[in-house]
Design a protein around this motif. Structure first.
Motif, PDB file in Angstrom:
ATOM      1  N   LEU A  40       0.411 -17.891-113.718  1.00 26.05           N
ATOM      2  CA  LEU A  40      -1.011 -17.942-113.372  1.00 26.05           C
ATOM      3  C   LEU A  40      -1.796 -18.767-114.381  1.00 26.05           C
ATOM      4  O   LEU A  40      -2.710 -19.519-114.013  1.00 26.05           O
ATOM      5  N   ASN A  52      -3.709 -22.576-113.652  1.00 22.69           N
ATOM      6  CA  ASN A  52      -5.153 -22.388-113.520  1.00 22.69           C
ATOM      7  C   ASN A  52      -5.905 -23.614-114.044  1.00 22.69           C
ATOM      8  O   ASN A  52      -5.635 -24.095-115.153  1.00 22.69           O
ATOM      9  N   THR A  67      -4.662 -23.369-108.367  1.00 21.65           N
ATOM     10  CA  THR A  67      -5.436 -22.198-108.783  1.00 21.65           C
ATOM     11  C   THR A  67      -5.682 -21.249-107.616  1.00 21.65           C
ATOM     12  O   THR A  67      -5.684 -20.018-107.777  1.00 21.65           O
ATOM     13  N   GLY A 102      -4.772 -13.156-110.160  1.00 17.53           N
ATOM     14  CA  GLY A 102      -4.911 -14.589-109.934  1.00 17.53           C
ATOM     15  C   GLY A 102      -6.142 -14.932-109.116  1.00 17.53           C
ATOM     16  O   GLY A 102      -6.838 -15.916-109.408  1.00 17.53           O
ATOM     17  N   LEU A 153      -9.064 -14.686-111.431  1.00 18.12           N
ATOM     18  CA  LEU A 153      -9.145 -15.869-112.291  1.00 18.12           C
ATOM     19  C   LEU A 153      -9.652 -17.078-111.518  1.00 18.12           C
ATOM     20  O   LEU A 153     -10.433 -17.887-112.049  1.00 18.12           O
ATOM     21  N   ALA A 154      -9.207 -17.210-110.261  1.00 22.47           N
ATOM     22  CA  ALA A 154      -9.652 -18.342-109.452  1.00 22.47           C
ATOM     23  C   ALA A 154     -11.156 -18.274-109.200  1.00 22.47           C
ATOM     24  O   ALA A 154     -11.870 -19.287-109.318  1.00 22.47           O
ATOM     25  N   THR A 170     -12.995 -19.051-112.386  1.00 20.27           N
ATOM     26  CA  THR A 170     -12.932 -20.485-112.676  1.00 20.27           C
ATOM     27  C   THR A 170     -13.926 -21.252-111.826  1.00 20.27           C
ATOM     28  O   THR A 170     -14.637 -22.147-112.312  1.00 20.27           O
TER      29      THR A 170
END
Length: 389
Positions: free
Chosen positions: A230, A234, A266, A292, A295-296, A299
């Motif tokens: 991950l 990313n 990502t 994940g 995090l995506a 981001t």
């Protein structure tokens, strides 16, 4: 030969599995006593909080003894090569003391032995690396350290050493790739390939009977590998990493090569993990896919903010609550292998082999055809990966 009694490690795992049978009502206490007598475990057991306290106390005691002896002896022998040989010698002594306590006091991951094992391997590794020239690259020092750490993992099956070995391997790859002209661009892809390879290897060997001594290490390796996957795909992590390793850093992190590809990864990688986790009923993949996705979204918000941070937190928190409530209500009835029932391994699985299953059944008495006991992980994969939801 290993540091811990392999038979007891094996019996300990058997009793954990049979204990689940008992909690499912398939075995009474009398039969459990018979099985405990058949598969004895001589390790000392204690509370998890006590183990953490003992670990911290042992680290403090080892550190205090180390600095006291090092300060006293350095005045007699000087400081050039003394510390290197002192680290090796002190590490060997700590390792011997750990072996004595493991054999005589029957410790097994009780905190004291964990601290001594980690300290022994760390001191010996540091001492040996210190004997090499000072002009070597970081990845070269890592190549000398990795075999020592892996030897410690093989002998002790310690989880902290497993994490150290994984971190050392990643450090070696990171520093080694930077020596190439295009290594900085290829580094994320190399880390992705390594993480996938390590995860596949861990899944293949996790439930092998001959490797039961290291089963927890393989499970930990699965989680570490998915975490690395991950991070390495990313967009934010790759862009910031590229910024940190630049020699002349600008005020802000510049755009990276193949930005569109990393934005795609990502988003796509968590989707793939969810698909595979749902299809194979793999707990690490499902959990890491959720991480994940988080995090995506984080981001995307970092580079394309639409609302304030407070609004994002409120929206995300409310959304997670609604999803959790929906899944709890929806999965009250098991659907496609997923359930909201308490997290217990199925009593119809025995994750060792047919011979041991027959031995347990002989000891406890026949459990009846309706129980349909199987072995080898059942339908939903290894016990470390989870089998019911």
């Amino acid at each position: 030969m290993k540091a811990y009694n392999e038979t007891w490690v094996r019996n300990r795992y058997i009793l954990e599995q049979v204990g689940r049978w008992q909690r499912q009502g398939l075995l009474d206490e009398k039969k459990m006593d018979q099985i405990r007598a058949k598969f004895p475990v001589g390790f000392r057991s204690s509370n998890g909080f006590i183990e953490i306290g003992l670990f911290v106390f042992s680290v403090v005691a080892i550190s205090g003894s180390y600095f006291l002896l090092a300060t006293s002896l350095s005045k007699l022998f000087g400081v050039d090569l003394f510390y290197h040989f002192f680290n090796i010698g002190f590490g060997i002594i700590v390792g011997l003391l750990a072996g004595y306590l493991i054999n005589r006091r029957k410790y097994y991951r009780s905190g004291v032995d964990n601290a001594m094992v980690v300290a022994a391997v760390a001191l010996v590794t540091t001492g040996i690396i210190g004997l090499f020239p000072n002009n070597l690259s970081l990845w070269q020092y890592g190549c000398f350290a990795l075999p020592i750490i892996l030897l410690g993992v093989w002998y002790y099956s310690d989880l902290l050493l497993t994490m150290a070995a994984f971190g050392t391997l990643v450090t070696i790859l990171f520093d080694w790739m930077l020596d190439f002209q295009s290594g900085k661009q290829l580094l994320p892809f190399v880390l992705m390939a390594v993480s996938v390879g390590l995860y596949i290897a861990a899944r293949l060997y996790e439930n092998r009977d001959a490797l039961l001594y290291w089963r927890d290490n393989f499970i930990l390796l699965e989680w570490l590998s998915l975490s690395l996957l991950l991070i390495s795909c990313n967009y934010f992590a790759v862009r910031q990493l590229n910024f940190w390793i630049m020699e002349n850093r600008p005020t802000e992190a510049p755009e990276i090569a193949w930005a569109g590809l990393f934005w795609t990864l990502t988003i796509v990688v968590p989707v793939v993990l969810f698909y595979l986790g749902h299809r194979q009923k793999e707990r690490p993949m499902l959990i890491m896919s959720a991480i994940g996705w988080g995090l995506a979204l984080a981001t995307w918000r970092y580079y394309h903010p639409l609302f304030s941070l407070e609004a994002y937190l409120a929206i995300n928190g409310l959304s997670l609550i609604l999803v959790a409530v929906f899944l709890i209500r929806y999965l009250r009835v098991p659907r496609n292998g997923f359930t909201d029932q308490p997290d217990e391994d199925s009593p119809k699985e025995f994750l060792l082999n047919a011979e041991l299953l027959a031995t347990v059944q002989t000891t406890s008495g026949h459990l009846g055809p309706k129980d349909d006991l199987r072995f080898g992980g059942g339908d939903f994969g290894g016990g470390g990966s989870g089998d019911r939801y």
